[in-house]
Design a protein around this motif. Structure first.
Motif, PDB file in Angstrom:
ATOM      1  N   TYR A  31       1.237  -3.014  -6.372  1.00 33.40           N
ATOM      2  CA  TYR A  31       1.237  -1.645  -5.271  1.00 33.40           C
ATOM      3  C   TYR A  31       0.064  -1.642  -5.624  1.00 33.40           C
ATOM      4  N   VAL A  32      -1.299  -0.924  -4.090  1.00 32.92           N
ATOM      5  CA  VAL A  32      -2.250  -0.376  -4.545  1.00 32.92           C
ATOM      6  C   VAL A  32      -2.303   0.957  -3.612  1.00 32.92           C
ATOM      7  N   ASP A  47      -3.203   3.366 -11.073  1.00 33.12           N
ATOM      8  CA  ASP A  47      -2.578   3.926 -10.160  1.00 33.12           C
ATOM      9  C   ASP A  47      -0.754   3.740 -10.289  1.00 33.12           C
ATOM     10  N   LEU A  48      -0.610   3.081 -10.983  1.00 31.73           N
ATOM     11  CA  LEU A  48       1.300   3.272 -11.359  1.00 31.73           C
ATOM     12  C   LEU A  48       1.603   4.557 -11.978  1.00 31.73           C
ATOM     13  N   LEU A  66       0.933  -1.194  -0.029  1.00 29.65           N
ATOM     14  CA  LEU A  66       0.385  -0.306   0.551  1.00 29.65           C
ATOM     15  C   LEU A  66       0.477   1.451   0.192  1.00 29.65           C
ATOM     16  N   THR A  67       0.493   2.075  -0.745  1.00 29.68           N
ATOM     17  CA  THR A  67       1.475   3.372  -1.267  1.00 29.68           C
ATOM     18  C   THR A  67       0.811   4.423  -1.525  1.00 29.68           C
ATOM     19  N   GLY A  68       1.158   5.532  -0.952  1.00 35.71           N
ATOM     20  CA  GLY A  68       1.013   6.817  -1.079  1.00 35.71           C
ATOM     21  C   GLY A  68       1.354   7.694  -2.167  1.00 35.71           C
ATOM     22  N   VAL A  69       0.583   8.802  -2.687  1.00 31.84           N
ATOM     23  CA  VAL A  69       1.314   9.320  -3.691  1.00 31.84           C
ATOM     24  C   VAL A  69       2.636  10.659  -3.691  1.00 31.84           C
ATOM     25  N   GLY A  70       3.399  10.250  -4.133  1.00 29.53           N
ATOM     26  CA  GLY A  70       4.443  10.526  -4.251  1.00 29.53           C
ATOM     27  C   GLY A  70       5.819   9.745  -3.131  1.00 29.53           C
ATOM     28  N   ASP A  71       5.738   8.384  -3.644  1.00 30.48           N
ATOM     29  CA  ASP A  71       6.403   7.248  -3.499  1.00 30.48           C
ATOM     30  C   ASP A  71       7.490   6.694  -4.608  1.00 30.48           C
TER      31      ASP A  71
END
Length: 243
Positions: free
Chosen positions: A101-102, A195-196, A81-86
């Motif tokens: 990744y989601v 999302d990628l 699980l990842t946030g924007v900007g990573d």
């Protein structure tokens, strides 16, 4: 009663853990929640886990480090699980072997679909067919491999499965469905999914490198997955015709 796949959730946000546990239980999974990597690793050997969902940014530690530790212990599927900007962390995660990744805030249906897709691919890898796969309208043959688009799996002609992450599979499927033409990085990023789409160009380079290690006889001198400098990549399925 058939046992349900057990999914570990490692996230320092109690609200997200509760939300994910409810979502997983609703969709036929058995959740096991952990606040940090220490809690998870303490019980890892006792749980018969099917997959781990890991927050990339755990409080005071990195989810990537936990993913690396898991890879050293077990071939357990991992969804991050990842946030924007990573972007940079995502690239490193691909290199360390995360399966998918989601991005937060996540769409519940999409997360469940991604989990099922990863589990399906791992299950195919664990239980190979005793006989070599047959070519069908839903399979594409290249070199010594068969790509089964219906079941989302890659096998050697001997029947031996080739393990692919979701990102690796999506790019390979895009290549085999678009053979013998130059494909740009933006096209490949789009093929990875919405999302990628914030990934850097190096993401593509990492995935291409990993695919070449799995499908090329000599990865440093690729025959199927070729580079066209300054333009992109081209996939050659029929080497005899290309020769």
């Amino acid at each position: 009663m058939e046992s349900r796949p057990k999914i570990a959730v490692i996230d320092d946000d109690a609200g997200i853990r509760e939300t994910l546990a409810h979502l997983l239980a609703e969709n036929g999974f058995e959740p096991a929640s952990f606040e940090n990597s220490a809690d998870f690793l303490s019980y890892f050997g006792e749980y018969d886990l099917s997959l781990a969902v890991i927050d990339l940014k755990l409080r005071g530690e990195s989810g990537l480090t936990l993913a690396q530790q898991i890879r050293q212990l077990h071939d357990l599927p991992i969804v991050m699980l990842t946030g924007v900007g990573d972007e940079i962390d995502k690239i490193i995660g691909l290199e360390t072997g995360a399966d998918d990744y989601v991005m937060k805030p996540f769409n519940p249906r999409e997360l469940v679909a991604r989990i099922r897709a990863v589990l399906r691919r791992y299950e195919h890898a664990r239980v190979p067919d005793a006989t070599p796969p047959l070519a069908t309208p839903d399979t594409v043959q290249f070199g010594g491999f068969l790509l089964d688009i219906e079941n989302c799996e890659l096998t050697r002609q001997s029947g031996e499965p080739v393990s692919l992450t979701n990102a690796e599979y999506r790019i390979l499927e895009f290549f085999v469905q678009n053979p013998n033409r130059i494909i740009t990085r933006p096209e490949l990023l789009e093929a990875l999914g919405s999302d990628l789409n914030r990934f850097l160009d190096r993401t593509i380079d990492v995935l291409i490198l990993r695919l070449r290690r799995k499908i090329e006889r000599v990865p440093s001198k690729p025959k199927h997955l070729q580079t066209r400098r300054g333009a992109g990549y081209i996939f050659v399925a029929n080497l005899d015709a290309a020769g």
